[in-house]
Scaffold this motif. Structure first.
Motif, short mmCIF file in Angstrom:
data_model
loop_
_atom_site.label_atom_id
_atom_site.label_comp_id
_atom_site.label_asym_id
_atom_site.label_seq_id
_atom_site.Cartn_x
_atom_site.Cartn_y
_atom_site.Cartn_z
N TYR A 59 -25.95 -33.78 36.96
CA TYR A 59 -25.95 -35.24 36.91
C TYR A 59 -25.29 -35.82 38.18
CZ TYR A 59 -24.79 -40.00 35.48
OH TYR A 59 -24.64 -41.36 35.43
N ILE A 60 -24.12 -35.28 38.53
CA ILE A 60 -23.39 -35.74 39.71
C ILE A 60 -24.23 -35.51 40.97
CG2 ILE A 60 -21.38 -35.29 41.18
CD1 ILE A 60 -19.84 -34.67 38.55
N TYR A 61 -24.82 -34.32 41.06
CA TYR A 61 -25.67 -33.99 42.21
C TYR A 61 -26.83 -34.98 42.33
CZ TYR A 61 -29.51 -31.71 44.65
OH TYR A 61 -30.58 -31.45 45.47
N ASN A 62 -27.52 -35.25 41.21
CA ASN A 62 -28.66 -36.17 41.25
C ASN A 62 -28.24 -37.58 41.63
OD1 ASN A 62 -30.82 -34.44 40.72
ND2 ASN A 62 -30.44 -34.49 38.53
N GLN A 63 -27.02 -37.98 41.29
CA GLN A 63 -26.55 -39.32 41.65
C GLN A 63 -26.30 -39.44 43.15
OE1 GLN A 63 -26.14 -41.98 39.39
NE2 GLN A 63 -27.32 -40.54 38.16
N ARG A 64 -25.91 -38.35 43.82
CA ARG A 64 -25.48 -38.42 45.23
C ARG A 64 -26.41 -37.69 46.20
NH1 ARG A 64 -22.32 -42.23 45.95
NH2 ARG A 64 -22.04 -41.32 47.98
N LYS A 65 -27.49 -37.06 45.73
CA LYS A 65 -28.30 -36.23 46.63
C LYS A 65 -29.02 -37.02 47.72
CE LYS A 65 -32.40 -36.00 43.70
NZ LYS A 65 -33.22 -35.10 42.89
N ASN A 66 -29.23 -38.29 47.52
CA ASN A 66 -29.91 -39.10 48.53
C ASN A 66 -28.99 -40.08 49.24
OD1 ASN A 66 -32.46 -37.93 48.01
ND2 ASN A 66 -32.68 -39.21 46.21
N GLY B 38 -18.50 -36.80 53.25
CA GLY B 38 -17.34 -37.01 52.39
C GLY B 38 -17.74 -37.22 50.94
N PRO B 39 -16.76 -37.50 50.08
CA PRO B 39 -17.02 -37.61 48.65
C PRO B 39 -17.99 -38.74 48.29
CG PRO B 39 -14.66 -37.85 49.11
CD PRO B 39 -15.36 -37.64 50.40
N GLN B 40 -18.11 -39.75 49.14
CA GLN B 40 -19.05 -40.84 48.87
C GLN B 40 -20.39 -40.61 49.57
OE1 GLN B 40 -18.22 -43.02 46.58
NE2 GLN B 40 -16.26 -41.96 46.49
N GLY B 41 -20.52 -39.50 50.30
CA GLY B 41 -21.75 -39.20 51.03
C GLY B 41 -22.71 -38.34 50.23
N LYS B 42 -23.57 -37.67 50.94
CA LYS B 42 -24.62 -36.85 50.34
C LYS B 42 -24.04 -35.58 49.73
CE LYS B 42 -29.14 -34.99 51.34
NZ LYS B 42 -30.27 -35.03 52.24
N TYR B 43 -24.55 -35.20 48.56
CA TYR B 43 -24.17 -33.96 47.88
C TYR B 43 -25.31 -32.96 48.01
CZ TYR B 43 -19.99 -35.89 45.61
OH TYR B 43 -18.76 -36.42 45.35
N LEU C 265 -26.83 -28.88 46.76
CA LEU C 265 -26.83 -27.84 45.74
C LEU C 265 -26.91 -26.50 46.45
CD1 LEU C 265 -26.94 -27.25 42.71
CD2 LEU C 265 -29.41 -27.42 42.84
N SER C 266 -25.91 -25.64 46.21
CA SER C 266 -25.88 -24.35 46.91
C SER C 266 -26.74 -23.32 46.19
CB SER C 266 -24.44 -23.84 47.00
OG SER C 266 -23.99 -23.45 45.72
N LYS C 267 -26.99 -22.22 46.86
CA LYS C 267 -27.77 -21.14 46.27
C LYS C 267 -27.07 -20.49 45.09
CE LYS C 267 -30.06 -19.98 50.59
NZ LYS C 267 -30.18 -18.99 51.65
N ASN C 268 -25.72 -20.58 45.05
CA ASN C 268 -24.99 -19.95 43.96
C ASN C 268 -24.81 -20.90 42.77
OD1 ASN C 268 -23.02 -21.71 44.83
ND2 ASN C 268 -21.52 -20.16 45.32
N GLY C 269 -25.50 -22.04 42.77
CA GLY C 269 -25.47 -22.94 41.63
C GLY C 269 -24.29 -23.89 41.61
N ARG C 270 -23.67 -24.11 42.74
CA ARG C 270 -22.56 -25.06 42.80
C ARG C 270 -22.96 -26.28 43.62
NH1 ARG C 270 -16.83 -22.35 43.72
NH2 ARG C 270 -16.22 -24.39 42.91
N VAL C 271 -22.29 -27.37 43.37
CA VAL C 271 -22.56 -28.62 44.08
C VAL C 271 -21.42 -28.84 45.07
CG1 VAL C 271 -22.80 -31.12 43.80
CG2 VAL C 271 -23.82 -29.57 42.11
N TYR C 272 -21.77 -29.32 46.27
CA TYR C 272 -20.75 -29.55 47.28
C TYR C 272 -21.13 -30.72 48.18
CZ TYR C 272 -23.87 -27.08 50.54
OH TYR C 272 -24.93 -26.70 51.31
N TYR C 273 -20.16 -31.21 48.91
CA TYR C 273 -20.40 -32.21 49.96
C TYR C 273 -19.69 -31.73 51.21
CZ TYR C 273 -15.68 -33.91 48.92
OH TYR C 273 -14.33 -33.98 48.73
N ARG C 274 -20.04 -32.31 52.34
CA ARG C 274 -19.41 -31.94 53.61
C ARG C 274 -18.55 -33.09 54.11
NH1 ARG C 274 -20.45 -27.13 55.44
NH2 ARG C 274 -22.40 -26.11 54.94
N ASP C 275 -17.37 -32.74 54.64
CA ASP C 275 -16.50 -33.76 55.21
C ASP C 275 -16.88 -33.99 56.67
OD1 ASP C 275 -15.37 -31.64 56.64
OD2 ASP C 275 -13.53 -31.60 55.45
N GLU C 276 -16.13 -34.83 57.35
CA GLU C 276 -16.44 -35.19 58.72
C GLU C 276 -16.38 -34.00 59.67
OE1 GLU C 276 -14.28 -36.94 56.77
OE2 GLU C 276 -15.70 -38.54 56.39
#
Length: 164
Positions: free
Chosen positions: A84-91, A96-101, A103-114
């Motif tokens: 749900y979180i991923y789908n809210q932020r994928k676009n 950062g936390p307010q940027g794009k999220y 989905l990794s190959k290992n099934g985890r969700v992440y974002y990148r910082d500056e």
């Protein structure tokens, strides 16, 4: 005698040139500067050391405010909440936390910082309240209405972050 002196002179010069070259090599290799094509820094797991009884505030989507008492809601935890979180932020735009999220190959969700460092996202332990109509797409996932069984995110096609 004169030839011995000339031979020693040549050997001394060659030795001096060789030793000078050895001294210059480290200086030349360290001043390269070069292109910044190194891999991004390793991922950061912000959940390590977090107090579960008093979790740190998360910059993640919260429950919809203003739900009427007659409107049914679903509680999403675990994989369902992450998806749900991923789908809210994928676009989203930016980092950062307010940027794009992602989905990794290992099934985890992440974002990148500056700096390009990956930060793993974890859903809030209390779950996310979502209107049931919106939550239906997550019903097959582990964590839908706190259900312990279901799919995880490893079989969803990952959308990796662009190379830095």
């Amino acid at each position: 005698m004169n030839t011995i002196f000339q031979e020693r002179k040549i050997v001394s010069r060659l030795l001096a040139v060789f030793l000078s070259a050895l001294l210059i090599v480290p200086m030349l290799t360290s001043c390269g500067g070069g292109s910044q094509t190194s891999a991004p820094p390793p991922p950061v797991d912000d959940t390590i050391g977090r107090n579960v009884n008093n979790p740190a505030p998360r910059n993640q989507p919260q429950a919809k405010k203003g739900l009427s008492t007659g409107q049914k809601v679903a509680i999403l935890v675990g994989a369902a909440a992450l998806y749900y979180i991923y789908n809210q932020r994928k676009n989203a735009q930016g980092t950062g936390p307010q940027g794009k999220y992602y989905l990794s190959k290992n099934g985890r969700v992440y974002y990148r910082d500056e700096q390009g460092r990956a930060h793993w996202v974890t859903p809030p332990p209390e779950g996310i309240r979502v209107p049931e109509s919106e939550a239906q797409q997550y019903r097959d996932f582990q964590g839908y209405n706190r259900r312990p069984t279901g799919r995880d995110l490893t079989d969803i096609t990952a959308q990796p972050a662009p190379a830095l």
